[in-house]
Design an enzyme around this catalytic site. Structure first.
Site, PDB file in Angstrom:
ATOM      1  N   LYS A  13      37.238  42.814  45.846  1.00  0.00           N
ATOM      2  CA  LYS A  13      36.292  41.792  45.360  1.00  0.00           C
ATOM      3  C   LYS A  13      36.685  40.388  45.835  1.00  0.00           C
ATOM      4  CE  LYS A  13      36.527  42.419  40.889  1.00  0.00           C
ATOM      5  NZ  LYS A  13      37.492  43.511  40.681  1.00  0.00           N
ATOM      6  N   ARG A  87      32.651  41.914  32.645  1.00  0.00           N
ATOM      7  CA  ARG A  87      33.428  43.157  32.689  1.00  0.00           C
ATOM      8  C   ARG A  87      33.112  44.056  31.500  1.00  0.00           C
ATOM      9  NH1 ARG A  87      38.047  41.098  35.900  1.00  0.00           N
ATOM     10  NH2 ARG A  87      39.609  42.684  36.269  1.00  0.00           N
ATOM     11  N   ARG A 126      50.200  45.473  47.470  1.00  0.00           N
ATOM     12  CA  ARG A 126      49.645  44.125  47.365  1.00  0.00           C
ATOM     13  C   ARG A 126      50.718  43.098  47.017  1.00  0.00           C
ATOM     14  NH1 ARG A 126      43.924  42.628  44.548  1.00  0.00           N
ATOM     15  NH2 ARG A 126      44.938  42.437  42.532  1.00  0.00           N
ATOM     16  N   ARG A 159      52.253  40.795  41.721  1.00  0.00           N
ATOM     17  CA  ARG A 159      51.757  40.372  40.405  1.00  0.00           C
ATOM     18  C   ARG A 159      52.201  41.391  39.374  1.00  0.00           C
ATOM     19  NH1 ARG A 159      45.431  39.360  41.078  1.00  0.00           N
ATOM     20  NH2 ARG A 159      45.424  40.699  39.275  1.00  0.00           N
ATOM     21  N   ARG A 170      44.591  49.438  34.089  1.00  0.00           N
ATOM     22  CA  ARG A 170      43.446  48.626  34.529  1.00  0.00           C
ATOM     23  C   ARG A 170      42.307  49.528  35.016  1.00  0.00           C
ATOM     24  NH1 ARG A 170      45.774  44.493  38.705  1.00  0.00           N
ATOM     25  NH2 ARG A 170      43.761  43.476  38.542  1.00  0.00           N
TER      26      ARG A 170
HETATM   27  P1  AMP Z   1      41.463  40.262  37.922  1.00  0.00           P
HETATM   28  O1  AMP Z   1      42.273  39.341  38.771  1.00  0.00           O
HETATM   29  O2  AMP Z   1      39.985  40.001  38.015  1.00  0.00           O
HETATM   30  O3  AMP Z   1      41.783  41.714  38.170  1.00  0.00           O
HETATM   31  O4  AMP Z   1      41.854  39.955  36.395  1.00  0.00           O
HETATM   32  C1  AMP Z   1      43.183  40.056  35.941  1.00  0.00           C
HETATM   33  C2  AMP Z   1      43.180  40.260  34.424  1.00  0.00           C
HETATM   34  O5  AMP Z   1      42.558  39.147  33.769  1.00  0.00           O
HETATM   35  C3  AMP Z   1      42.421  41.480  33.931  1.00  0.00           C
HETATM   36  O6  AMP Z   1      43.201  42.673  33.999  1.00  0.00           O
HETATM   37  C4  AMP Z   1      42.105  41.078  32.489  1.00  0.00           C
HETATM   38  O7  AMP Z   1      43.240  41.185  31.644  1.00  0.00           O
HETATM   39  C5  AMP Z   1      41.795  39.586  32.640  1.00  0.00           C
HETATM   40  N1  AMP Z   1      40.347  39.360  32.913  1.00  0.00           N
HETATM   41  C6  AMP Z   1      39.792  38.891  34.067  1.00  0.00           C
HETATM   42  N2  AMP Z   1      38.452  38.827  33.949  1.00  0.00           N
HETATM   43  C7  AMP Z   1      38.140  39.273  32.713  1.00  0.00           C
HETATM   44  C8  AMP Z   1      36.924  39.468  32.004  1.00  0.00           C
HETATM   45  N3  AMP Z   1      35.726  39.212  32.566  1.00  0.00           N
HETATM   46  N4  AMP Z   1      36.988  39.953  30.734  1.00  0.00           N
HETATM   47  C9  AMP Z   1      38.176  40.224  30.144  1.00  0.00           C
HETATM   48  N5  AMP Z   1      39.374  40.085  30.759  1.00  0.00           N
HETATM   49  C10 AMP Z   1      39.365  39.602  32.039  1.00  0.00           C
END
Ligand code: AMP
Length: 218
Positions: A13, A87, A126, A159, A170
């Site tokens: 993404k 999400r 990653r 990370r 996740r």
């Molecule tokens: P990402 O980098 O988009 O994978 O987000 C990393 C983490 O941030 C996720 O595993 C969630 O814990 C939190 N997070 C990001 N976006 C959301 C969202 N829209 N709703 C809830 N938690 C989020």
């Protein structure tokens, strides 16, 4: 253009978003990046989000919806790409409400589809720059100097939420809570394009540009 990019963690993404915003002059709004920035700044929001993020769980809807509504308000007229938001179905309905209040709506949803096994492999390799957020892969997209960011020379890290155990959480969270968002958009007669994200990033972006170019031409 107002675009939502959906897809499992590791579906590409972030990479795709960067290419889309450059081509169409849109704002890239990544909920994950905003949360990580809040953590770096040590805000209350960042502190609250930390435990959820580090275990691979979702941050509560109410916090995320407010945070993203603020960010969307600052978007240019050209539009935005939402990356990692909504999400949950609840986040999607709240987003629709706040856009409707401003006479706006989401124009298109791009749904990046990828096999779980490939996600696990990609995430294991990653590496990210804690300074500028650039993302590399030790197999597929290596930095010029091993272990160091091309942009600013910072030492690359894995990370904490890219560790194997957290990636499994996740993925589970994605299947349980985020996949229903795709059905929500399909049922609400939004334009949803399913894109095969098992392919190389270049092939994926070519597919995405074909769809979005057609949309941009009206
Ligand atoms: P990402 O980098 O988009 O994978 O987000 C990393 C983490 O941030 C996720 O595993 C969630 O814990 C939190 N997070 C990001 N976006 C959301 C969202 N829209 N709703 C809830 N938690 C989020």
């Amino acid at each position: 253009m107002r675009i939502v990019l959906l897809g499992a963690p590791g579906s590409g993404k972030g990479t795709q978003c960067k290419r889309i915003v450059t081509r169409y002059g849109l704002l890239h709004l990544s909920s994950g990046d905003i949360l990580r920035q809040q953590r770096v700044e040590g805000t209350e929001l960042g502190k609250t989000a930390r435990t959820y993020m580090d275990s691979g769980a979702l941050v509560p809807d109410q916090i995320i919806v407010e945070m993203m509504a603020d960010a969307i308000m600052k978007a240019p007229d050209a539009g935005f790409v939402l990356d990692g938001f909504p999400r949950t179905v609840n986040q999607a309905t709240e987003l629709a409400k706040s856009l409707a209040a401003a006479n706006q709506k989401i124009d298109v949803i791009l749904n990046l589809q990828i096999d779980d096994q490939l996600v696990v492999e990609r995430m294991a390799g990653r590496r990210s720059c804690p300074q500028c957020g650039a993302v590399y892969n030790i197999e597929r997209f290596k930095p010029k100097v091993e272990g160091v960011c091309d942009n600013d020379g910072t030492k690359l890290i894995q990370r904490p939420d890219d560790s194997a155990e957290v990636v499994a959480n996740r993925l589970e969270t994605y299947h349980l809570q985020t996949e229903p968002v795709i059905d929500y958009y399909k049922k609400n007669s939004s334009t949803v394009y399913d894109i095969d994200a098992n392919k190389d990033a270049e092939e994926v972006i070519a597919l995405v540009f074909v769809k979005l170019d057609a949309l941009a031409r009206g």
